[in-house]
Design an enzyme around this catalytic site. Structure first.
Site, PDB file in Angstrom:
ATOM      1  N   SER A   7      44.453  36.952  32.868  1.00 33.82           N
ATOM      2  CA  SER A   7      44.623  38.390  33.110  1.00 33.82           C
ATOM      3  C   SER A   7      46.071  38.802  32.898  1.00 33.82           C
ATOM      4  CB  SER A   7      44.224  38.705  34.555  1.00 33.82           C
ATOM      5  OG  SER A   7      44.700  39.972  34.937  1.00 33.82           O
ATOM      6  N   GLN A  19      44.010  38.749  28.350  1.00 32.66           N
ATOM      7  CA  GLN A  19      43.415  40.072  28.616  1.00 32.66           C
ATOM      8  C   GLN A  19      44.495  41.110  28.858  1.00 32.66           C
ATOM      9  OE1 GLN A  19      43.101  41.283  32.279  1.00 32.66           O
ATOM     10  NE2 GLN A  19      42.800  43.294  31.354  1.00 32.66           N
ATOM     11  N   THR A  51      40.515  45.273  28.030  1.00 30.28           N
ATOM     12  CA  THR A  51      39.579  45.793  29.040  1.00 30.28           C
ATOM     13  C   THR A  51      39.556  47.311  28.942  1.00 30.28           C
ATOM     14  OG1 THR A  51      39.949  43.898  30.465  1.00 30.28           O
ATOM     15  CG2 THR A  51      39.078  45.881  31.514  1.00 30.28           C
ATOM     16  N   HIS A  53      32.720  45.002  35.246  1.00 26.79           N
ATOM     17  CA  HIS A  53      33.900  44.637  36.046  1.00 26.79           C
ATOM     18  C   HIS A  53      33.474  44.084  37.414  1.00 26.79           C
ATOM     19  CE1 HIS A  53      38.291  45.499  35.306  1.00 26.79           C
ATOM     20  NE2 HIS A  53      38.367  44.980  36.508  1.00 26.79           N
ATOM     21  N   TYR A  78      45.496  45.176  29.663  1.00 25.31           N
ATOM     22  CA  TYR A  78      45.279  46.591  29.977  1.00 25.31           C
ATOM     23  C   TYR A  78      46.372  47.314  29.206  1.00 25.31           C
ATOM     24  CZ  TYR A  78      42.451  45.414  34.157  1.00 25.31           C
ATOM     25  OH  TYR A  78      41.502  44.965  35.023  1.00 25.31           O
ATOM     26  N   LYS A 117      36.260  44.385  26.382  1.00 27.41           N
ATOM     27  CA  LYS A 117      35.571  44.010  27.636  1.00 27.41           C
ATOM     28  C   LYS A 117      35.222  45.274  28.416  1.00 27.41           C
ATOM     29  CE  LYS A 117      36.345  41.423  31.951  1.00 27.41           C
ATOM     30  NZ  LYS A 117      36.708  42.391  32.990  1.00 27.41           N
ATOM     31  N   ARG A 173      25.822  33.224  38.845  1.00 25.66           N
ATOM     32  CA  ARG A 173      26.046  32.310  39.971  1.00 25.66           C
ATOM     33  C   ARG A 173      25.340  30.970  39.813  1.00 25.66           C
ATOM     34  NH1 ARG A 173      29.207  35.690  40.159  1.00 25.66           N
ATOM     35  NH2 ARG A 173      29.636  37.221  41.786  1.00 25.66           N
ATOM     36  N   ARG A 220      34.420  36.052  40.320  1.00 29.82           N
ATOM     37  CA  ARG A 220      34.668  35.653  41.722  1.00 29.82           C
ATOM     38  C   ARG A 220      34.471  34.163  41.994  1.00 29.82           C
ATOM     39  NH1 ARG A 220      32.150  40.619  41.771  1.00 29.82           N
ATOM     40  NH2 ARG A 220      33.229  42.338  42.810  1.00 29.82           N
ATOM     41  N   GLY A 228      43.018  38.933  38.317  1.00 34.64           N
ATOM     42  CA  GLY A 228      44.445  38.941  38.611  1.00 34.64           C
ATOM     43  C   GLY A 228      44.779  38.215  39.903  1.00 34.64           C
ATOM     44  N   ASP A 253      29.703  39.153  31.465  1.00 32.18           N
ATOM     45  CA  ASP A 253      30.134  38.707  32.797  1.00 32.18           C
ATOM     46  C   ASP A 253      29.545  39.621  33.847  1.00 32.18           C
ATOM     47  OD1 ASP A 253      31.820  40.882  33.570  1.00 32.18           O
ATOM     48  OD2 ASP A 253      33.589  39.922  32.736  1.00 32.18           O
ATOM     49  N   GLY A 254      29.510  39.092  35.098  1.00 34.33           N
ATOM     50  CA  GLY A 254      28.997  39.873  36.226  1.00 34.33           C
ATOM     51  C   GLY A 254      27.768  39.224  36.823  1.00 34.33           C
ATOM     52  N   GLY A 255      27.903  38.698  38.029  1.00 40.79           N
ATOM     53  CA  GLY A 255      26.744  38.209  38.779  1.00 40.79           C
ATOM     54  C   GLY A 255      26.228  36.840  38.393  1.00 40.79           C
ATOM     55  N   SER A 263      30.182  44.049  30.439  1.00 35.50           N
ATOM     56  CA  SER A 263      30.722  43.813  31.785  1.00 35.50           C
ATOM     57  C   SER A 263      30.798  45.135  32.511  1.00 35.50           C
ATOM     58  CB  SER A 263      32.138  43.226  31.648  1.00 35.50           C
ATOM     59  OG  SER A 263      32.840  43.276  32.875  1.00 35.50           O
TER      60      SER A 263
HETATM   61  C1  FMN Z   1      39.650  39.965  42.353  1.00 36.66           C
HETATM   62  C2  FMN Z   1      39.266  40.389  40.964  1.00 36.66           C
HETATM   63  C3  FMN Z   1      40.262  40.700  40.059  1.00 36.66           C
HETATM   64  C4  FMN Z   1      39.931  41.095  38.761  1.00 36.66           C
HETATM   65  N1  FMN Z   1      40.937  41.341  37.864  1.00 36.66           N
HETATM   66  C5  FMN Z   1      40.618  41.681  36.596  1.00 36.66           C
HETATM   67  C6  FMN Z   1      41.646  41.854  35.631  1.00 36.66           C
HETATM   68  O1  FMN Z   1      42.829  41.686  35.913  1.00 36.66           O
HETATM   69  N2  FMN Z   1      41.263  42.207  34.377  1.00 36.66           N
HETATM   70  C7  FMN Z   1      39.946  42.382  34.012  1.00 36.66           C
HETATM   71  O2  FMN Z   1      39.663  42.713  32.866  1.00 36.66           O
HETATM   72  N3  FMN Z   1      38.953  42.195  34.911  1.00 36.66           N
HETATM   73  C8  FMN Z   1      39.263  41.827  36.178  1.00 36.66           C
HETATM   74  N4  FMN Z   1      38.249  41.591  37.062  1.00 36.66           N
HETATM   75  C9  FMN Z   1      36.841  41.657  36.610  1.00 36.66           C
HETATM   76  C10 FMN Z   1      36.371  40.298  36.061  1.00 36.66           C
HETATM   77  O3  FMN Z   1      36.981  39.992  34.836  1.00 36.66           O
HETATM   78  C11 FMN Z   1      34.857  40.246  35.833  1.00 36.66           C
HETATM   79  O4  FMN Z   1      34.489  41.350  35.035  1.00 36.66           O
HETATM   80  C12 FMN Z   1      34.010  40.243  37.091  1.00 36.66           C
HETATM   81  O5  FMN Z   1      34.673  39.600  38.170  1.00 36.66           O
HETATM   82  C13 FMN Z   1      32.708  39.507  36.800  1.00 36.66           C
HETATM   83  O6  FMN Z   1      31.843  39.571  37.868  1.00 36.66           O
HETATM   84  P1  FMN Z   1      31.645  38.371  38.931  1.00 36.66           P
HETATM   85  O7  FMN Z   1      32.823  38.429  39.840  1.00 36.66           O
HETATM   86  O8  FMN Z   1      30.362  38.763  39.605  1.00 36.66           O
HETATM   87  O9  FMN Z   1      31.533  37.061  38.193  1.00 36.66           O
HETATM   88  C14 FMN Z   1      38.561  41.201  38.372  1.00 36.66           C
HETATM   89  C15 FMN Z   1      37.569  40.868  39.290  1.00 36.66           C
HETATM   90  C16 FMN Z   1      37.898  40.461  40.565  1.00 36.66           C
HETATM   91  C17 FMN Z   1      36.796  40.086  41.516  1.00 36.66           C
END
Ligand code: FMN
Length: 351
Positions: A106, A128, A156, A248, A130, A224, A281, A301, A79, A277-279, A246
């Site tokens: 988002s 996506q 999500t 998150h 909520y 998700k 890089r 990120r 977001g 998703d997640g980590g 994920s």
């Molecule tokens: C600043 C920020 C905002 C996020 N906003 C949402 C969101 O609005 N909806 C959602 O499903 N996930 C959100 N996420 C989670 C991401 O979709 C994702 O699962 C996560 O960032 C992946 O990990 P990574 O940052 O290590 O790549 C957000 C993550 C961050 C860092």
């Protein structure tokens, strides 16, 4: 000095952003154990390269939900992009289109969905959601999303309540509603509430509501945040079209694994696509996730670091760097196509 890898963008963003914005992006929930373990988990996996396979032509293309993408590396929903660059999500959408990858927008986008769709009409976009307590609002939103050409709905599931993000509390983070939720039309009197006090997410949503969600959209539905075989089996039973494994980015429940990917892939038995998703890089991380059964990975990120660096062009650079790294990873392990990436390419380190 040119930036050479995704963590270079992280260092740049840290220098440039205010402390509260940096903390908002970077932090995880509670002790940050899961956020940090997401990175460490990939380092516990080693590669088993195969050589002498004529890798003069390596093809990184693949498909998700039947649509072609240039590489299995897409953009996770995050977001508030206008915190990082003036035209926020519009920049992100153009960069994704240029890179030929999917952008999951988002529900907490800070640009109107119409503008995001119009600025990148050829880019593959998913939306996506909520689930909001007002069912009518969900329905209206999904009708707009469909008419704007979004191709899948990502729901999500891991935020029935916002995770405990200590730095946001310490920083008294107050993302003004002027930035927020242009698509939800909250009543004016709520416009100055800090976002973590707002409660737009329906915590009563359950498996029983999936058929209702399926009845109000023609889009494929992706869940998700699924992390267990039990929930993966329920997703199959409810005819869901895909799962994003994920946690998150470690921002919700702490102390959960990203290693859940293999468990979920085994549970769905090929009946739907599984993503991660997640980590992520590096290109090697992408290869490892695919070797464990993911069809595609999503970046959270790193996209925000790219936005903070140079908007659209920063996101494009991030995507190009990791796409090139992935091409190198495929070449150096002897994979000519994404379909050749399999479990034999990895082993778990004893460390
Ligand atoms: C600043 C920020 C905002 C996020 N906003 C949402 C969101 O609005 N909806 C959602 O499903 N996930 C959100 N996420 C989670 C991401 O979709 C994702 O699962 C996560 O960032 C992946 O990990 P990574 O940052 O290590 O790549 C957000 C993550 C961050 C860092």
């Amino acid at each position: 000095m040119p930036l050479a890898c995704l963590t270079d963008f992280q260092a740049y963003a840290r220098e440039r952003l205010s402390k509260s914005t940096w903390d908002f992006i970077e932090e995880g929930a509670d002790d940050n154990f899961t956020r940090d373990d997401n990175i460490a988990a990939f380092k516990r996996i080693r590669l088993r390269p195969r050589y002498l396979k004529n890798v003069a032509k390596v093809d990184t293309r693949t498909t998700i939900q039947g649509e072609e993408i240039a590489a299995p590396i897409c953009i996770a929903p995050t977001g508030f992009h206008c915190l990082l660059w003036p035209d926020g999500e519009m920049s992100t959408a153009r960069a994704a289109q240029a890179a030929g990858v999917c952008y999951i927008t988002s529900m907490f986008a800070t640009c109107a969905l119409e503008d995001i769709a119009a600025t990148a009409p050829r880019g593959l976009k998913w939306f996506q959601l909520y689930a909001h307590p007002d069912r009518q609002l969900n329905k209206q939103l999904l009708q707009r999303v469909e008419s704007l050409g979004f191709r899948a709905l990502v729901i999500t599931v891991d935020v029935p309540k916002l995770g405990n993000r200590r730095q946001d509390i310490r920083n008294q983070l107050d993302l003004k509603m002027s930035l927020l939720l242009k698509d939800l039309h909250f009543p004016k009197e709520r416009t100055s509430m800090p976002y973590f006090q707002m409660s737009p997410i329906d915590s009563s949503i359950s498996w029983n509501d999936l058929s209702w969600l399926q009845s109000i959209t023609r889009l494929p539905i992706i869940l998700k945040g699924i992390l267990t075989k039990e929930d993966a089996e329920l997703a199959v039973k409810h005819n869901v079209n895909g799962i994003i494994v994920s946690n998150h980015g470690g921002r919700q429940l702490d102390d959960v694994p990203i290693d859940a990917l293999a468990e979920v892939v085994a549970a769905v038995k090929g009946k739907m696509e599984v993503y991660l998703d997640g980590g992520i890089r590096t290109g090697n991380d992408v290869l490892k996730a695919l070797a464990l059964g993911a069809k595609c990975v999503f970046l959270g990120r790193p996209i925000l670091w790219g936005l903070a660096y140079k908007g659209e062009h920063g996101v494009e650079e991030v995507l190009n760097i990791i796409k090139n790294e992935f091409h190198t990873s495929m070449t150096l392990t002897g994979c000519l196509s994404v379909a050749e990436i399999n479990r034999d390419l990895i082993q778990f380190s004893r460390l």
